[in-house]
Design a protein around this motif. Structure first.
Motif, PDB file in Angstrom:
ATOM      1  N   SER A  65       8.053 -11.542   8.130  1.00 31.65           N
ATOM      2  CA  SER A  65       9.305 -11.320   8.852  1.00 31.65           C
ATOM      3  C   SER A  65       9.545  -9.878   9.267  1.00 31.65           C
ATOM      4  O   SER A  65      10.484  -9.601  10.005  1.00 31.65           O
TER       5      SER A  65
ATOM      6  N   TYR B  76       7.651  -7.495  10.903  1.00 31.30           N
ATOM      7  CA  TYR B  76       7.012  -6.761  11.994  1.00 31.30           C
ATOM      8  C   TYR B  76       7.810  -6.762  13.292  1.00 31.30           C
ATOM      9  O   TYR B  76       7.525  -5.993  14.196  1.00 31.30           O
ATOM     10  N   ASN B  77       8.826  -7.608  13.424  1.00 32.19           N
ATOM     11  CA  ASN B  77       9.575  -7.664  14.667  1.00 32.19           C
ATOM     12  C   ASN B  77      10.961  -7.037  14.572  1.00 32.19           C
ATOM     13  O   ASN B  77      11.727  -7.109  15.530  1.00 32.19           O
ATOM     14  N   THR B  78      11.319  -6.472  13.447  1.00 32.09           N
ATOM     15  CA  THR B  78      12.670  -5.954  13.268  1.00 32.09           C
ATOM     16  C   THR B  78      12.760  -4.475  13.648  1.00 32.09           C
ATOM     17  O   THR B  78      11.767  -3.753  13.635  1.00 32.09           O
TER      18      THR B  78
ATOM     19  N   ASP C  44      17.395  -5.895  11.814  1.00 33.84           N
ATOM     20  CA  ASP C  44      17.200  -5.845  13.264  1.00 33.84           C
ATOM     21  C   ASP C  44      18.434  -5.297  13.979  1.00 33.84           C
ATOM     22  O   ASP C  44      18.534  -5.392  15.202  1.00 33.84           O
TER      23      ASP C  44
END
Length: 290
Positions: free
Chosen positions: A162, A164-166, A280
């Motif tokens: 979870s 790597y996209n925040t 995020d």
């Protein structure tokens, strides 16, 4: 001398002159060579077909293994239902650098590859069994399927995919040791004492209020000598949620509810989404389960 033709069939062949003998021998040699060539061709064909067959069988086995790996559930065959003889309740507080209690959203601000230190404060109350339980809650990747959704027993398993996209990296590279100095991003303290307010677990986070940044979190688990294995793991999972920045949930069936009432106290998709949103930049730490 009388010979027995059955035992000596060559007697049936008429005599040959030298030229005929040479021709016959030459023809026989050619036939033998042709036979040897054909035999080699057949042998090569058999070997080629065998190789192809072995390759095909191997590919089929690989495909079957891949299909099996991808379709078999990764969940344990038995889901442990936790029944609490007493209520497990949690408290948490956020303090600014002045020691004042504040109510705001906070998260860790670390570099993507930084080690994140979750240390256990040394004390006479610590047993190897408790260290193993802490290790399980922090590092386990074991999952369970509840109502068609995936729940996790350990925070690493819940968060490993979870981060790597925040906007801000979610702590994932955990390091755990016993410390007698209280060092670490998160410290876990075990005590046999009761909490005056009746809490089973309590988390205090010191933060940089201006940047909404957690600087240190201290977890205390009370009455550890009276907690069962699953009770210990449940309250520690909950407190680590606070230490990562989560507030309480309004859903009684969720791990992050102020009193752990669910019989399946695992890290829910709702908790994971709360962490992802918090890191995020959503500017909220409350868990809202739809």
């Amino acid at each position: 001398m009388v010979t027995n033709d059955r035992k000596n069939p060559l007697n049936k062949i008429p005599p040959l002159d030298n030229e005929e003998t040479i021709d016959r021998i030459s023809n026989l040699e050619n036939e033998v060579k042709s036979f040897e060539i054909e035999q080699k061709r057949i042998t090569k064909t058999i070997k080629t077909k065998s190789t192809i067959m072995i390759a095909v069988v191997t590919m089929i086995m690989i495909i079957i293994a891949m299909i099996t790996t991808n379709t078999l559930p990764t969940y344990p065959s038995k889901i442990i239902e936790v029944v609490y003889p007493t209520t497990l309740s949690s408290g948490y507080v956020i303090e600014n650098l002045k020691g004042e209690k504040i109510n705001t959203f906070v998260s860790w601000k670390i570099e993507p590859d930084d080690s994140f230190h979750i240390h256990v404060v040394d004390s006479p109350n610590i047993s190897q069994k408790q260290l193993d339980m802490i290790n399980d809650v922090v590092f386990s990747t074991e999952a369970v399927n509840l109502g068609g959704e995936t729940y996790y027993k350990g925070w690493y398993g819940a968060l490993e995919k979870s981060s790597y996209n925040t906007k801000f990296p979610i702590p994932i590279h955990y390091h755990s040791i016993i410390t007698d100095t209280g060092s670490g991003h998160i410290t876990i303290r075990l005590t046999t004492q009761n909490n005056g307010d009746g809490y089973s677990g309590y988390t205090k986070s010191q933060v940089d209020e201006a940047n909404h940044q957690i600087l240190k979190s201290e977890i205390t688990i009370f009455s550890v000598d009276k907690l069962s294995t699953e009770e210990f793991k449940s309250i520690l999972r909950h407190e680590l949620g606070h230490a990562f920045g989560l507030a309480h949930s309004q859903n009684p069936d969720d791990l992050m509810y102020p009193e752990i009432k669910t019989n399946y106290p695992y890290i829910s998709p709702c908790d994971v989404q709360g962490i992802i949103g918090l890191y995020d930049g959503e500017q909220k730490s409350e868990i809202i389960c739809q």
